[in-house]
Design a protein around this motif. Structure first.
Motif, PDB file in Angstrom:
ATOM      1  N   SER A   6      67.879  67.932   9.744  1.00  0.00           N
ATOM      2  CA  SER A   6      67.529  66.717   9.026  1.00  0.00           C
ATOM      3  C   SER A   6      68.183  65.491   9.665  1.00  0.00           C
ATOM      4  N   ASP A   8      68.798  61.254   8.651  1.00  0.00           N
ATOM      5  CA  ASP A   8      68.659  60.151   7.700  1.00  0.00           C
ATOM      6  C   ASP A   8      68.537  58.831   8.443  1.00  0.00           C
ATOM      7  N   ARG A  21      64.396  60.272   5.052  1.00  0.00           N
ATOM      8  CA  ARG A  21      64.951  61.480   5.675  1.00  0.00           C
ATOM      9  C   ARG A  21      63.814  62.237   6.356  1.00  0.00           C
ATOM     10  N   TRP A  23      62.849  65.915   8.230  1.00  0.00           N
ATOM     11  CA  TRP A  23      63.207  67.314   8.427  1.00  0.00           C
ATOM     12  C   TRP A  23      62.354  67.873   9.570  1.00  0.00           C
TER      13      TRP A  23
END
Length: 263
Positions: A6, A8, A21, A23
């Protein structure tokens, strides 16, 4: 199951920063298919998707992205009230800022509840750039069941300590978040709101997911999405407003199987 990495980011806009975010399935340098962008519900945020984005990335092998709308979660406060056109405006403002910042030429929009309405508005606005549209428990007009559910929630949130549930995710913005949901939807001016025009402009393949016991909207919403946007309907039995939490395995399989053919 593959692991998921992940990242941010904060996206600058004229009105404040938006938290997002991303992934990515670990070890996948070129994930197959368009990235999936999640659009949250009226009280939601990135963190309230919980483990669903990770599971979705694993199930589909795609990048998954979620962001907090202005005023929600870790994004900056919203200075003012939501306009009655807030669903359509999000598609043209906040969503586009995230799309530009993350360089998303093409994407699959996946929206829950009012986020489903926003996903429809995104698909209508972006044409071929929206490769696939997935709605979950979406509302596409101000149905009596929806408004009654909100009235009941208003009573519930008036009880001592209930607002603290939202503060865990929205901090001092929690009161604004609650008002943005309740006051906007219960406004007399919102009674005639629909997304019919946007639904008629959707050109991407579409999938409409809905629970048969959804307390915030009948399955008529899924039927309307199917009728006006050509979506495939999937109605989950004995399921309420949050299928991805109540029946995650069914949602993940349905979405991953459908996306494999759609986009």
């Amino acid at each position: 199951m593959s692991s998921v990495e992940s990242l941010d980011v904060f996206v600058p806009t004229e009105s404040g920063r938006l938290f997002a975010r991303r992934w990515t399935p670990a070890g996948v340098h070129a994930p197959g298919g368009a990235p999936i962008v999640l659009l949250h519900d009226s009280l939601g945020c990135v963190d309230l998707w919980r483990d669903f984005p990770v599971l979705l990335a694993q199930a589909t092998g795609r990048v998954v992205i979620a962001y907090d709308r202005l005023g929600f979660g870790r994004s900056d406060p919203h200075e003012g009230k939501l306009g009655l056109d807030f669903v359509d405006r999000e598609a043209h403002e906040g969503f586009q800022a995230v799309r530009n910042a993350l360089d998303l030429d093409g994407y699959a929009a996946f929206g829950h509840s009012v986020g489903g309405g926003m996903a429809i508005a995104c698909a209508a606005a972006d044409g071929d750039a929206c490769r696939a549209l997935i709605t979950e428990s979406a509302q596409v007009y101000a149905e009596d069941r929806t408004l009654e559910g909100i009235r009941q929630a208003k009573v519930s949130f008036a009880q001592p300590g209930q607002l603290d549930r939202l503060k865990k995710y929205h901090g001092e913005k929690a009161a604004w978040v609650l008002s943005a949901w309740i006051d906007t939807w219960l406004s007399p001016g919102f009674a005639d709101w629909t997304l019919d025009a946007q639904l008629n402009q959707v050109r991407s393949p579409a999938l409409a997911l809905h629970g048969d016991n959804d307390e915030y909207g009948s399955t008529d919403h899924a039927r309307r999405i199917a009728s006006l946007a050509g979506a495939q309907q999937v109605i989950f039995a004995d399921c309420g407003h949050v299928p991805h939490r109540e029946s995650p395995e069914k949602v993940l399989k349905t979405v991953s199987d459908w996306l494999a053919d759609a986009a």
